[in-house]
Design a protein around this motif. Sequence first.
Motif: not given
Length: 339
Positions: A277-281, A285-294, A303-306
Amino acid sequence: MHYNTAYIIGFLNSLTIRKCLNILKVYFSYYSSRLTGKISHRGMPFSLAAEPTNLCNLKCPQCPSGMDLLSRKKGNIGTELYEKIMDELSPYLMHLTLYFQGEPFLNPDLTKLISIAKNKKIITAISTNGHFLTEDNCEKIITAGLDRIIISMDGLDQKTYEKYRVNGDFQKVVDGIKTLVDKRKKLKKSNPFIELQFLVFSHNEHQIIDFRKFAKYYGADSAKIKTAQIYNPDSNSEMIPSSDKYSRYKKDNQGKYQIKSSLKNHCFRMWSSAVVLHDGRVSPCCFDKDATFVLGDLNDSTFGKIFKSDEYNKFRNSVFSERKNIEMCCNCTEGLKTR
């Protein structure tokens, strides 16, 4: 879908031994997980969507951004954060989509984002509503080395077009397409590959055949017909096309609409790709429009750790066991038969 020679050559030039080995690791661990039922992830994503912005100039009625339904903050991705992501993932990434929610051209640094990725030999693509294809912008994205551009055209006249692309200007988009095609010729370039995209609704399905002719006439490289995602299809059934071929949905025994996809308990996207996402979270998946599953934040992690975290694997496991119960999966086209 066909691609032009320049796109294919660019793809081949982006290949390295390390990237090829990474792809093999991803595929092997994915199918191993499916066979054993035990989550095993190796490698890094070879495809990524990075969100330049979640701002948009249109008010499309089935888009969370257009409907102003996003609960997350609005903004643009910072170039420092973006460079950090590219530095870490460039040894593995084959393809980068500079789009998630919003209109990419509303980020003033879009050309810079493209150039950074291209300098690291990553195939780049954007998806746009086509309202910002000025001569200056067209020259900038061509010069930056953009490989592919998707331009949404969901109608062939103003009345039909603005039915979904609310506040949109049909002629402005047509002029933008002509400008891009002409500028590409003038600069003697083959890229970006220009794909016009047509989301099928009940109000525009009569224009499908003419859309293919339209794309060819204006010099686009491809015309893609795509089924439309419709939130609450029972409440918005008037938007669903009459042709079963171009609808994602079908009625069940109770007369309720449901997606045609069988939603089996597996998904390759959980192994091969992710969304930043633009804020770095990071979202899976691209179907998670509102970042419910961050599943992590790149402002305080790598990124590797995440991607290798217990939390990410826990989510992969839920996809393997109860995918139908995951909200973002209920509109997913993964496994949906295309025609």
